[in-house]
Design a protein around this motif. Sequence first.
Motif, PDB file in Angstrom:
ATOM      1  N   THR A 273      -3.005 -83.919  16.177  1.00  0.00           N
ATOM      2  CA  THR A 273      -2.327 -84.541  14.553  1.00  0.00           C
ATOM      3  C   THR A 273      -1.627 -83.687  14.482  1.00  0.00           C
ATOM      4  O   THR A 273      -1.422 -83.896  13.392  1.00  0.00           O
ATOM      5  N   SER A 274      -0.860 -83.492  15.273  1.00  0.00           N
ATOM      6  CA  SER A 274       1.105 -83.378  15.079  1.00  0.00           C
ATOM      7  C   SER A 274       1.184 -83.897  16.401  1.00  0.00           C
ATOM      8  O   SER A 274       1.359 -84.104  17.406  1.00  0.00           O
ATOM      9  N   ASP A 275       2.409 -83.962  16.210  1.00  0.00           N
ATOM     10  CA  ASP A 275       3.810 -84.320  17.087  1.00  0.00           C
ATOM     11  C   ASP A 275       4.232 -83.162  18.404  1.00  0.00           C
ATOM     12  O   ASP A 275       4.149 -84.149  19.275  1.00  0.00           O
ATOM     13  N   GLU A 276       4.024 -81.434  17.761  1.00  0.00           N
ATOM     14  CA  GLU A 276       3.676 -80.902  18.914  1.00  0.00           C
ATOM     15  C   GLU A 276       2.695 -80.590  20.159  1.00  0.00           C
ATOM     16  O   GLU A 276       2.451 -80.921  21.645  1.00  0.00           O
ATOM     17  N   ILE A 278       1.020 -83.986  20.264  1.00  0.00           N
ATOM     18  CA  ILE A 278       1.751 -84.594  21.049  1.00  0.00           C
ATOM     19  C   ILE A 278       2.116 -83.993  22.319  1.00  0.00           C
ATOM     20  O   ILE A 278       2.491 -85.135  23.977  1.00  0.00           O
ATOM     21  N   TYR A 279       3.635 -84.287  22.425  1.00  0.00           N
ATOM     22  CA  TYR A 279       4.730 -83.505  24.133  1.00  0.00           C
ATOM     23  C   TYR A 279       3.631 -82.666  24.188  1.00  0.00           C
ATOM     24  O   TYR A 279       3.688 -83.033  25.461  1.00  0.00           O
ATOM     25  N   ASP A 280       2.893 -82.082  23.967  1.00  0.00           N
ATOM     26  CA  ASP A 280       2.680 -80.637  24.913  1.00  0.00           C
ATOM     27  C   ASP A 280       1.648 -81.800  25.939  1.00  0.00           C
ATOM     28  O   ASP A 280       1.603 -81.615  27.138  1.00  0.00           O
ATOM     29  N   LEU A 281       0.784 -82.118  25.350  1.00  0.00           N
ATOM     30  CA  LEU A 281      -0.446 -83.522  26.129  1.00  0.00           C
ATOM     31  C   LEU A 281       0.075 -84.868  26.866  1.00  0.00           C
ATOM     32  O   LEU A 281       0.500 -84.309  28.483  1.00  0.00           O
ATOM     33  N   ALA A 282       1.844 -85.211  26.827  1.00  0.00           N
ATOM     34  CA  ALA A 282       2.623 -85.683  27.596  1.00  0.00           C
ATOM     35  C   ALA A 282       3.061 -85.296  29.121  1.00  0.00           C
ATOM     36  O   ALA A 282       3.073 -84.701  29.578  1.00  0.00           O
ATOM     37  N   ILE A 283       3.693 -83.947  28.793  1.00  0.00           N
ATOM     38  CA  ILE A 283       4.132 -82.648  29.879  1.00  0.00           C
ATOM     39  C   ILE A 283       2.406 -82.511  30.653  1.00  0.00           C
ATOM     40  O   ILE A 283       2.659 -82.862  32.099  1.00  0.00           O
ATOM     41  N   GLU A 284       1.905 -82.731  30.166  1.00  0.00           N
ATOM     42  CA  GLU A 284       0.363 -82.089  30.716  1.00  0.00           C
ATOM     43  C   GLU A 284       0.031 -82.847  31.745  1.00  0.00           C
ATOM     44  O   GLU A 284       0.182 -83.132  32.605  1.00  0.00           O
ATOM     45  N   LEU A 393       4.598 -96.356  31.176  1.00  0.00           N
ATOM     46  CA  LEU A 393       3.238 -96.292  30.783  1.00  0.00           C
ATOM     47  C   LEU A 393       2.933 -95.192  29.519  1.00  0.00           C
ATOM     48  O   LEU A 393       2.269 -95.282  28.288  1.00  0.00           O
ATOM     49  N   LEU A 394       2.956 -93.899  30.220  1.00  0.00           N
ATOM     50  CA  LEU A 394       2.517 -92.672  29.733  1.00  0.00           C
ATOM     51  C   LEU A 394       3.274 -92.330  28.358  1.00  0.00           C
ATOM     52  O   LEU A 394       3.301 -92.547  27.062  1.00  0.00           O
ATOM     53  N   VAL A 395       4.787 -92.661  28.537  1.00  0.00           N
ATOM     54  CA  VAL A 395       5.819 -92.563  27.109  1.00  0.00           C
ATOM     55  C   VAL A 395       4.879 -94.068  26.192  1.00  0.00           C
ATOM     56  O   VAL A 395       5.343 -93.514  24.867  1.00  0.00           O
ATOM     57  N   THR A 396       4.467 -95.416  26.687  1.00  0.00           N
ATOM     58  CA  THR A 396       4.164 -95.668  25.039  1.00  0.00           C
ATOM     59  C   THR A 396       3.384 -95.525  25.017  1.00  0.00           C
ATOM     60  O   THR A 396       3.215 -95.532  23.272  1.00  0.00           O
ATOM     61  N   HIS A 397       1.992 -94.437  25.664  1.00  0.00           N
ATOM     62  CA  HIS A 397       1.732 -94.023  24.868  1.00  0.00           C
ATOM     63  C   HIS A 397       1.482 -93.814  23.919  1.00  0.00           C
ATOM     64  O   HIS A 397       1.374 -92.986  22.546  1.00  0.00           O
ATOM     65  N   ILE A 398       2.542 -92.307  24.315  1.00  0.00           N
ATOM     66  CA  ILE A 398       3.068 -90.739  23.627  1.00  0.00           C
ATOM     67  C   ILE A 398       3.555 -91.359  22.127  1.00  0.00           C
ATOM     68  O   ILE A 398       4.278 -90.876  21.435  1.00  0.00           O
ATOM     69  N   THR A 399       3.707 -93.034  21.885  1.00  0.00           N
ATOM     70  CA  THR A 399       5.267 -93.379  21.508  1.00  0.00           C
ATOM     71  C   THR A 399       4.598 -93.843  20.238  1.00  0.00           C
ATOM     72  O   THR A 399       4.786 -93.820  18.521  1.00  0.00           O
ATOM     73  N   GLN A 400       3.378 -94.075  21.055  1.00  0.00           N
ATOM     74  CA  GLN A 400       2.752 -95.230  19.398  1.00  0.00           C
ATOM     75  C   GLN A 400       1.738 -93.410  18.939  1.00  0.00           C
ATOM     76  O   GLN A 400       1.339 -94.084  17.779  1.00  0.00           O
ATOM     77  N   ALA A 401       1.321 -92.890  19.343  1.00  0.00           N
ATOM     78  CA  ALA A 401       0.955 -91.619  19.029  1.00  0.00           C
ATOM     79  C   ALA A 401       1.673 -91.064  17.923  1.00  0.00           C
ATOM     80  O   ALA A 401       1.247 -90.561  17.280  1.00  0.00           O
ATOM     81  N   PHE A 407       2.780 -92.481  10.458  1.00  0.00           N
ATOM     82  CA  PHE A 407       2.283 -93.865   9.345  1.00  0.00           C
ATOM     83  C   PHE A 407       1.353 -92.968   8.803  1.00  0.00           C
ATOM     84  O   PHE A 407       1.400 -92.177   8.130  1.00  0.00           O
ATOM     85  N   GLU A 408       0.958 -92.087   9.433  1.00  0.00           N
ATOM     86  CA  GLU A 408      -0.082 -91.350   8.885  1.00  0.00           C
ATOM     87  C   GLU A 408       0.215 -89.852   7.908  1.00  0.00           C
ATOM     88  O   GLU A 408      -0.102 -89.919   6.886  1.00  0.00           O
ATOM     89  N   GLU A 409       1.851 -89.703   7.839  1.00  0.00           N
ATOM     90  CA  GLU A 409       2.313 -88.211   7.181  1.00  0.00           C
ATOM     91  C   GLU A 409       2.551 -89.641   5.649  1.00  0.00           C
ATOM     92  O   GLU A 409       2.285 -89.020   4.897  1.00  0.00           O
ATOM     93  N   GLU A 410       3.114 -90.135   6.311  1.00  0.00           N
ATOM     94  CA  GLU A 410       3.925 -91.299   5.081  1.00  0.00           C
ATOM     95  C   GLU A 410       2.434 -91.829   4.635  1.00  0.00           C
ATOM     96  O   GLU A 410       2.721 -91.676   2.941  1.00  0.00           O
ATOM     97  N   LEU A 411       1.989 -92.272   5.379  1.00  0.00           N
ATOM     98  CA  LEU A 411       0.367 -92.724   4.328  1.00  0.00           C
ATOM     99  C   LEU A 411       0.106 -91.706   3.339  1.00  0.00           C
ATOM    100  O   LEU A 411      -0.190 -91.732   1.733  1.00  0.00           O
ATOM    101  N   ARG A 412      -0.449 -90.381   4.033  1.00  0.00           N
ATOM    102  CA  ARG A 412      -0.798 -89.522   3.028  1.00  0.00           C
ATOM    103  C   ARG A 412       0.027 -88.816   2.231  1.00  0.00           C
ATOM    104  O   ARG A 412      -0.155 -88.984   0.749  1.00  0.00           O
ATOM    105  N   ALA A 413       0.930 -88.543   2.358  1.00  0.00           N
ATOM    106  CA  ALA A 413       2.626 -88.843   1.197  1.00  0.00           C
ATOM    107  C   ALA A 413       2.040 -89.539   0.465  1.00  0.00           C
ATOM    108  O   ALA A 413       1.837 -89.361  -0.966  1.00  0.00           O
TER     109      ALA A 413
END
Length: 743
Positions: A273-276, A278-284, A393-401, A407-413
């Motif tokens: 639900t947040s960028d943080e 996603i970044y943590d999951l990428a490193i994991e 491949l990993l970064v592709t998933h991260i980028t999309q997320a 998008f969700e933040e912009e949509l909520r706004a």
Amino acid sequence: MADRIRVLLVDDDADVADLTATYLERVSDRITAVRKATPGEGLAALDAERIDCIVSDYDMPETNGLEFLESVRAVESNLPFILFTGKGSEEIASEAISAGVTDYLQKVGGSEQYEMLANRIENAVAQHRAEAEAIEANRQMLRMFQRITDAFFAIDNDWKVTYINQRAAEFLGYSQDDLIGEDLRELFPKKGGERLYDAYQRAFEKQEPVTLEAKSVFRPGKWVEERVYPAEDGLSVYFQDITERKEMEAEIREAKGKIEDLHDIAARVVTCTSDEEIYDLAIEAAKEILEFDICAADAIEDGLLVPKAVSTKSPTDGYYEGTPLDADENLAAETARNQTSRLVTDLHEAGYAPAEATYQSAVSIPIGDVGVFQAVSKEVGGFDEDDLELAELLVTHITQALKRIQFEEELRAEIDRFAALFDNVPNATVSYVFDEGEPVVRDVNPAFEDAFGWDVESIVDRPMDDFLVPSGKENEARRINERVKEGIRIEGEEIGRQTEDGVRDFLLHTAPVQVGDSSEGFTIYTDITVQKQRERKLERQNERLDEFASVISHDLRNPLNVATGRLDLLQAEYDSHHIPPIQRALDRMEALIEDVLALAQQGKVVSETGAVSLTRVVKHAWAMVSTETAELYLDDSLAVVDADEGRLCELLENLFRNAIEHAGSDATVTVGPLEDEDGFFVADDGPGIPSDDHATVFEHGYSTTDGGTGFGLAIVRSITEAHGWEIRSVETGEDCARFEILT
């Protein structure tokens, strides 16, 4: 034919030779006899043509049969040779057998001996041909074995090695000669050979091919693929070193496993639900799946690459706190600028300055346009193309997320902005979705509650038309719904809608929305009830004015016309001083009727207007009035007004006449724009209007001249109000009249 037998008969007695040939050809239709008298002639014939068997006498002048055999064996070592002699003894028979004759037959009386000889010939030739075919088959098999590129060996039914090619011998660690004749079972190691033994035994017993892949028992660390083919006399075994293939398969399985794990990461990242997160999951994932010990994910913020997540093995000071995007000799900054993945096998040789001097190689991948993922190794060439592809491949998933989060933040706004807009629209607004053709309310704004009297809870999730459509207007509502469902926008359609206070008039505006297969919409209701009431009142007023004008025009003008006609007749018959005053009274009555009719006509509401140049209309109105020596001063900055041009012209004409009548024929009339308000003024340089008369100057009958009807300024006010404007008489403090029209 292939089964024909050519027999060489060598006998110095021609009669015996002919007799023997005759009987042989008679006894067997397969035999053809070639007769020669001496061994020398026989050798010549053997050299010149195909011979399948030699039948020779023993006692001949030049040499005996055994010496002839020796000469034949020098040329054809395996050709059947039968000694057919009349000189028989055990000594000769023994010597003949020792010399290697195929058969020995003594001449005796009777024809039976020839039948026996023919039989011996056929048997000897058959055996010789079979042996020759077997030898040729063996030669062909040997040639075939030698052409086999796989490792190959053959064993007989006793497990003895009958053939092994060089490749197989080298793989097993022996020479070919060392293995021929050895029992294969004794070559198997005591441990590990059971699987091969079982496979060979199964092929022997079931006489079916067996294929297996196994670790080599002769070369630890190697893999072989063996194909075992059974035959009546043993087994043929082909095998290949498939170690590289197995290693590649293992790498593929490992890569496939990593890809599957990365796809699992794609499923997990959806829940972030947040960028943080996603970044943590990428490193994991980079650590646990890709086995990258040192890696980091940086985000682009205000022209800097700022670390968002780093692996636990990364030194605290091993990454920059913030790297400028325009930094030189920095791989991450270059990756962000160029938006291109990089695999660098030697950072120092490539001219980069890593965060730690011990970092030797790296993969660097842009995370869309928002950041960079980077992994480093302390070894030169620590990464390969497979590592780069998996990391991408990993970064592709991260980028999309990350894009999804953005998008969700912009949509909520946007939803919040829309909700605020929806709630704050000043007009009644309703949101609905069509369910089985009917608009069902999803939400209404506060203005709707105020206008219609129903609160949100009472109307949401219920058919909108059940609340809003008055009785008798159902078909009209259905037509509107069909238009909205078809995506047709409705702009400003006048309708009546039910409120808690009764039916009111509204302007209808709709905004159809298609979401997938769902038809939705928004409708804005602008309450025009007061306006429509005013319009209806004005319509009634206009009808009364028309009726009044008709009465004035017909009921007053007809008697006036009669009086005027009679006065003309009277004037023709009599000359009286009473006639001129009567004429003046009638003329005044005519003027009053014209002004009353004009007042009635100009008091009607203006229904159609357009953009009109005030400067042009002023000039036209001035030309229509008898201005004598009066002058017009016109300010060229006059605006364009929304008006009925003809009635605006009449308004100006009346003001101009009023100015000349009161200020004199040499008056100066000025028309210009108002300074602080929308509108214009008309002023003259005459004596002005008494201060006490400003409030009554526009009333019917007001006039400061003896001949005036007092309707001129009343007509001006009627035209002004018919446009929805305002007119006022202004005190200027000077001797002049000034009228201001606020548009």
